[in-house]
Design an enzyme around this catalytic site. Structure first.
Site, short mmCIF file in Angstrom:
data_model
loop_
_atom_site.label_atom_id
_atom_site.label_comp_id
_atom_site.label_asym_id
_atom_site.label_seq_id
_atom_site.Cartn_x
_atom_site.Cartn_y
_atom_site.Cartn_z
N ASN A 210 0.85 -1.20 0.00
CA ASN A 210 0.00 0.00 0.00
C ASN A 210 0.88 1.25 0.00
O ASN A 210 2.10 1.15 -0.06
CB ASN A 210 -0.96 -0.02 1.20
N ASP A 279 -4.01 -6.50 4.92
CA ASP A 279 -5.00 -7.35 5.59
C ASP A 279 -4.91 -8.81 5.13
O ASP A 279 -5.23 -9.72 5.87
CB ASP A 279 -6.41 -6.80 5.34
N PRO A 305 -2.75 -12.02 10.53
CA PRO A 305 -3.16 -11.83 11.94
C PRO A 305 -3.32 -10.35 12.24
O PRO A 305 -2.61 -9.52 11.66
CB PRO A 305 -1.98 -12.41 12.73
N ILE A 307 -2.47 -7.51 14.33
CA ILE A 307 -1.37 -7.28 15.27
C ILE A 307 -1.83 -6.50 16.50
O ILE A 307 -1.58 -6.88 17.64
CB ILE A 307 -0.22 -6.53 14.55
N VAL A 308 -2.51 -5.38 16.25
CA VAL A 308 -2.89 -4.51 17.38
C VAL A 308 -3.89 -5.22 18.29
O VAL A 308 -3.82 -5.08 19.52
CB VAL A 308 -3.37 -3.13 16.87
N LYS A 337 -13.66 0.18 15.62
CA LYS A 337 -12.34 -0.44 15.82
C LYS A 337 -11.93 -0.37 17.28
O LYS A 337 -11.33 -1.31 17.82
CB LYS A 337 -11.30 0.25 14.92
O1 PMT Z 1 2.79 6.15 6.61
P1 PMT Z 1 2.19 7.46 6.14
O2 PMT Z 1 2.39 7.69 4.66
O3 PMT Z 1 2.66 8.61 6.99
O4 PMT Z 1 0.61 7.37 6.33
C1 PMT Z 1 0.07 7.29 7.60
C2 PMT Z 1 -1.10 6.28 7.65
C3 PMT Z 1 -2.24 6.75 6.78
C4 PMT Z 1 -0.63 4.89 7.18
C5 PMT Z 1 -1.51 6.19 9.17
O5 PMT Z 1 -1.91 7.47 9.60
C6 PMT Z 1 -2.65 5.19 9.37
O6 PMT Z 1 -3.83 5.48 9.21
N1 PMT Z 1 -2.29 3.92 9.74
C7 PMT Z 1 -3.21 2.80 9.86
C8 PMT Z 1 -3.49 2.23 8.49
C9 PMT Z 1 -4.42 1.04 8.58
O7 PMT Z 1 -4.02 -0.03 8.23
O8 PMT Z 1 -5.58 1.28 9.10
P2 PMT Z 1 -6.76 0.15 9.28
O9 PMT Z 1 -7.97 0.95 9.55
O10 PMT Z 1 -6.78 -0.78 8.12
O11 PMT Z 1 -6.31 -0.66 10.55
C10 PMT Z 1 -6.74 -0.34 11.87
C11 PMT Z 1 -5.64 -0.58 12.88
O12 PMT Z 1 -5.32 -1.97 12.95
C12 PMT Z 1 -4.33 0.14 12.57
O13 PMT Z 1 -3.80 0.59 13.79
C13 PMT Z 1 -3.46 -0.95 11.97
O14 PMT Z 1 -2.06 -0.72 12.21
C14 PMT Z 1 -3.94 -2.17 12.74
N2 PMT Z 1 -3.82 -3.44 12.03
C15 PMT Z 1 -4.49 -3.66 10.86
C16 PMT Z 1 -4.39 -4.89 10.25
C17 PMT Z 1 -3.59 -5.91 10.82
N3 PMT Z 1 -3.48 -7.08 10.26
N4 PMT Z 1 -2.94 -5.64 11.95
C18 PMT Z 1 -3.04 -4.45 12.58
O15 PMT Z 1 -2.42 -4.23 13.63
#
Ligand code: PMT
Length: 399
Positions: A210, A279, A305, A307-308, A337
Site C-alpha cells: 500500500n 489485511d 493476523p 497485530i494490534v 475499531k
Molecule cells: O505512513 P504514512 O504515509 O505517513 O501514512 C500514515 C497512515 C495513513 C498509514 C496512518 O496514519 C494510518 O492510518 N495507519 C493505519 C493504516 C491502517 O491499516 O488502518 P486500518 O484501519 O486498516 O487498521 C486499523 C488498525 O489496525 C491500525 O492501527 C493498523 O495498524 C492495525 N492493524 C491492521 C491490520 C492488521 N493485520 N494488523 C493491525 O495491527
C-alpha cells in the site's frame, strides 16, 4: 548532549543591536543538528544583512509578507507549518508588544499567529525598556499563552547602561530551544510503534502492498523518544532515516511485524499501531517468477493476523493505540475499531484526501476514545505526533 537532530527551527530576527548574534545562534542550532529558516523584520535588516544569514543558514531569508515569489515558494502558512519550533532572537520590545496584542502586519508576526508549534522569544532591549510596566505586562500576557521567554541576562548594554535586557548567549539559546522538545513525559516507559507498509510476496519479484510512507509512525517514534521513552520502531520498507535514540526493527511482511510486535510488546507500557498492515497475503508464494502466459491470474489470499488486537489481548496489555484509515464515516468506523479491537484510543484519518494521510507531510485526525472525540486540524506530522504523544502520556499518567 543537546540534540536538535531532524528539527526544523524557524529563527525570527527583529530590529536590535543583538541581531548581530543571530549569526552565531544559527551556528549553535546547526551544531545541534537543526535545519534553519530565517525570517527577518525590516528593522532587523538595518542591523545585519539577509545575505549573511542566508549564507549561514543555507536557505533563502524570508522578509516580506506580500511577496508573490516568496509566497509561491514558501509563504507564511507553509513556514508556520514547516517549523517544529519558532525562536525569535532578538525579540525587541516593539515586537513583543505586537505579539502580545496579536497583530499580524508583517511576515514574522503573521506566521507567529498561524503557527501551532512551540514559540520562544529571547528579549533584548535597554534595561529601562525591559523594566517598563508595559513591557512586563506584555510578557505576562505571552507567558499566559504558553510562549517561552528565554532570558534576558543582566550586564553592560550597548547604550552604556547596566542592567537586565541583554539577550541570552547563543549557546544558552540553543540549549533552551532543545529543551522545548524534552518533555520527559514518557521517561522510564518502553514504547513500541509500528510504521510503514507491509509487503506480501506473490513471487520472488512481486508483492502486494500500500501507499504508506512511514512518515506518521516515524514522527511518533521521534516524539516518543523526545518524551524520554525507550522507543522501538517496527518498520516496514520505507525511505526514511531512523530518528535518533530509536531502536529500529526492520520487517517486510505482516507476519514478521506480528512476531516482532508480540516479542517487543511484552513488558512495554505503550503500543501504537500506525502501520498500514496488509489485511491479506497470498496463500502460496510462487518459488519462481510467475509467467504471464495466461489471460487471467487468480491469487488466493488468506487473512493476516491482526497485530494490534493481539497486543491488546495480552494478559499484561500495554496502553494500546490504533489508527483507522478511512474514506468515510470516520467517527463510526473508528469507534467500531476501538471496541472490536479492545483499544484505549483510535486515531482516525481520512485517506481519501491526498493532502493528508498516506505519504503526505501533513495529517488531520479525529482522536477517538470511549468518552468522546476531538479533531486535530491539518498540521505537519511531526507537530501532530508531539501533540498525540503529549495526550497519550497524560492519559497513561491518569490511568
Ligand atoms: O505512513 P504514512 O504515509 O505517513 O501514512 C500514515 C497512515 C495513513 C498509514 C496512518 O496514519 C494510518 O492510518 N495507519 C493505519 C493504516 C491502517 O491499516 O488502518 P486500518 O484501519 O486498516 O487498521 C486499523 C488498525 O489496525 C491500525 O492501527 C493498523 O495498524 C492495525 N492493524 C491492521 C491490520 C492488521 N493485520 N494488523 C493491525 O495491527
Amino acid at each position: 548532549m543537546l540534540s536538535l537532530a531532524n528539527k526544523r527551527i524557524l529563527l525570527g530576527v527583529t530590529g536590535g543591536i543583538a541581531a548581530y548574534k543571530s549569526a552565531e545562534i544559527i551556528r549553535r542550532l546547526q551544531d545541534a543538528g537543526a535545519t534553519i529558516q530565517v525570517v527577518m523584520t525590516r528593522a532587523a535588516t538595518e542591523f545585519i544583512t539577509p545575505l549573511t544569514l542566508q549564507a549561514l543558514s543555507g536557505n533563502p531569508v524570508h522578509l516580506e509578507l506580500l511577496d508573490t515569489e516568496a509566497e509561491a515558494a514558501m509563504g507564511h502558512i507553509q513556514l508556520s507549518r514547516w517549523a517544529d519550533a519558532v525562536l525569535i532572537a532578538p525579540a525587541s520590545a516593539d515586537f513583543i508588544a505586537k505579539l502580545a496584542t496579536g497583530q499580524g502586519d508583517d511576515l514574522l508576526s503573521t506566521l507567529c499567529l498561524a503557527c501551532r508549534s512551540p514559540l520562544a522569544i529571547a528579549p533584548a532591549m535597554n534595561q529601562g525598556m525591559w523594566r517598563n510596566s508595559a513591557t512586563q505586562a506584555n510578557l505576562e500576557r505571552l507567558r499566559g499563552r504558553g510562549v517561552h521567554i528565554f532570558g534576558p541576562t543582566e550586564g553592560s548594554q550597548a547604550c552604556g547602561d547596566i542592567g537586565p535586557g541583554r539577550m541570552s548567549e547563543p549557546e544558552d539559546l540553543a540549549e533552551l530551544t532543545a529543551d522545548l522538545f524534552e518533555t520527559g513525559s514518557l521517561a522510564g516507559k518502553k514504547v513500541v510503534i509500528t510504521a510503514g507498509p507491509t509487503r506480501e510476496a506473490i513471487d520472488p519479484v512481486r508483492y502486494i502492498s500500500n501507499h504508506s510512507s512511514g512518515k506518521m509512525g516515524y514522527a511518533l517514534a521521534e516524539a516518543a523518544a523526545e518524551a524520554g521513552a525507550e522507543t522501538v520502531l517496527i518498520s516496514g520498507p520505507v525511505n526514511l532515516i531512523a530518528p535518533d535514540r530509536v531502536r529500529i526493527i526492520p520487517i517486510t511482511s505482516a507476519q514478521e511485524m506480528y512476531q516482532a510486535a508480540l516479542k517487543e510488546a511484552d513488558g512495554c507500557q505503550l503500543f501504537i499501531a500506525s502501520a498500514a498492515v496488509a489485511d491479506y497475503r497470498p496463500v502460496q508464494i510462487a518459488e519462481q517468477k510467475i509467467k504471464k502466459d495466461t489471460e487471467q491470474l487468480t491469487i488466493e489470499l488468506v487473512k493476516n493476523p491482526d497485530i494490534v488486537s493481539a497486543v491488546a489481548a495480552l494478559p499484561k496489555r500495554p496502553f494500546t493505540v490504533g489508527f483507522a484509515a478511512e474514506t468515510a464515516n470516520l467517527e463510526n468506523y473508528a469507534r467500531g475499531k476501538l471496541e472490536r479491537k479492545n483499544l484505549d484510543l483510535v486515531i482516525a484519518n481520512d485517506v481519501s484526501d491526498r493532502t493528508i494521510g498516506f505519504n503526505s507531510d501533513d495529517n488531520e485526525v479525529l482522536v477517538v476514545e470511549l468518552k468522546g472525540s476531538e479533531t486535530i486540524p491539518k498540521i505537519n506530522k511531526s507537530i501532530l505526533a508531539r501533540q498525540l504523544i503529549a495526550k497519550i502520556a497524560e492519559m497513561i499518567s491518569n490511568d
